[in-house]
Design a protein around this motif. Sequence first.
Motif, PDB file in Angstrom:
ATOM      1  N   UNK A  86       0.674  -1.227  -0.079  1.00 38.30           N
ATOM      2  CA  UNK A  86      -0.069  -0.060  -0.110  1.00 38.30           C
ATOM      3  C   UNK A  86       0.955   1.078   0.159  1.00 38.30           C
ATOM      4  N   UNK A  87       0.289   2.480   0.280  1.00 35.74           N
ATOM      5  CA  UNK A  87       0.916   3.504   0.222  1.00 35.74           C
ATOM      6  C   UNK A  87       0.133   4.670   0.906  1.00 35.74           C
ATOM      7  N   UNK A  88       0.914   5.665   1.578  1.00 33.19           N
ATOM      8  CA  UNK A  88       0.394   6.890   2.056  1.00 33.19           C
ATOM      9  C   UNK A  88       0.885   8.221   1.124  1.00 33.19           C
ATOM     10  N   UNK A  89       0.149   8.918   0.782  1.00 29.77           N
ATOM     11  CA  UNK A  89       0.613  10.045  -0.176  1.00 29.77           C
ATOM     12  C   UNK A  89      -0.193  11.380   0.132  1.00 29.77           C
ATOM     13  N   UNK A  90       0.350  12.543  -0.111  1.00 31.96           N
ATOM     14  CA  UNK A  90      -0.186  13.771   0.134  1.00 31.96           C
ATOM     15  C   UNK A  90       0.961  14.648   0.701  1.00 31.96           C
ATOM     16  N   UNK A  91       0.618  15.212   1.887  1.00 34.56           N
ATOM     17  CA  UNK A  91       1.499  16.419   2.450  1.00 34.56           C
ATOM     18  C   UNK A  91       2.951  15.875   2.774  1.00 34.56           C
ATOM     19  N   UNK A  92       3.684  16.414   1.902  1.00 30.22           N
ATOM     20  CA  UNK A  92       5.220  16.059   2.117  1.00 30.22           C
ATOM     21  C   UNK A  92       5.882  16.554   3.399  1.00 30.22           C
TER      22      UNK A  92
END
Length: 376
Positions: free
Chosen positions: A244-250
């Motif tokens: 899976x992944x988590x993505x967005x606010x760096x």
Amino acid sequence: MNFEKYPFEKLNELLKDIKPNENYELAALTIGEPKFETPQFIQDELKNTTNDLQKYPASAGLPELKEAMLSFVKNRFDVELQMDEIIPTFGTREVLFNFPQFALFDKEKPVMAFTNPFYQIYEGAAIASRAEVIHIDLTEENSFKAQLSDEELQRCDLVILNYPNNPTSANMTKEELASWVKKALEFDFILVNDECYSEIYFEENDKPVSLLEASIFAGNNEFKNILVMNSISKRSSAPGLRSGFIAGDKEILKEYMKYRTYVGCASPVPLQKAAAVAWKDLSHVEEFRKIYKKNFLLAKEILGVKTPQATFYIWLKVENELEFTKKLFEQKHIKVLPGSFLGRNGIGKGYVRIALVENEEKTKEVLTRLKDFLDG
């Protein structure tokens, strides 16, 4: 910590003293696990990379895996993420459990909101984080779409949405999700959408949108306070790959990545390489969608239920979900999941969740059995 029993444990307790009708084979329509073989090209990649078991996997994930995930996000949602805006995870269950603990650790009195009914890991994460919970009740009256008052949102530190939704199969539009993005910025809380069912849809016009798309639509191009999670478990019939992944606010992900180096949940290299080829390919996902669409056409024909926009669940309204579940198991040897096991404060009562994850032939036989029960 005092965790609730998992829904499937509650189901086993509910049915333990019931003798099912042995004229039928057991049909378990309870768990959201695809009953199809993982595509051969994914299996082959796994077999061909076993030599990489000699290597410790990096917590940050292989570059080729991240690139494959970025490619998926671009091809599917037309969102161009950078490498520091995504982190591969060991499926999404672990990140749904440990991210709230990371995000809420420094809050003196943390408050976490999530959709209700829900995937129980949300509640477990809240308990582990010592967070006060605000349930976002999904009901027939609000079309199972997430709503909270400004007074409630002002108190939130973290909000988890789940669209397309498990178990109700509801979806939200880009505009509806964008309104949540604006609230996350206005009241400065972290907004997460669990998008694990984004690829199980049936019509091009009904393709679920990502919260990332909604963030850009709302003018939040940097994804401030915005994160999504996704997985190949459902779309690729590969839950065992745990990808899976988590993505967005760096900025959030930068600190979360430090935390993850201590968690020790990096995926083995062969699994990452197999996952990479799965994330890159979209054609096999289309084939699975065709199967699920046929299943729902059968459900419409046999049960008269409306085909949802997404997911492989039927959220079936019944008079008494516990008695329905027991009698269905006893008379027809079919297991379904009572909705009250998936919700709190009365939400989910009067519903059962049915997972259409078998092939067309098995699905037709079991739905016909279910129809006989309903007609009886």
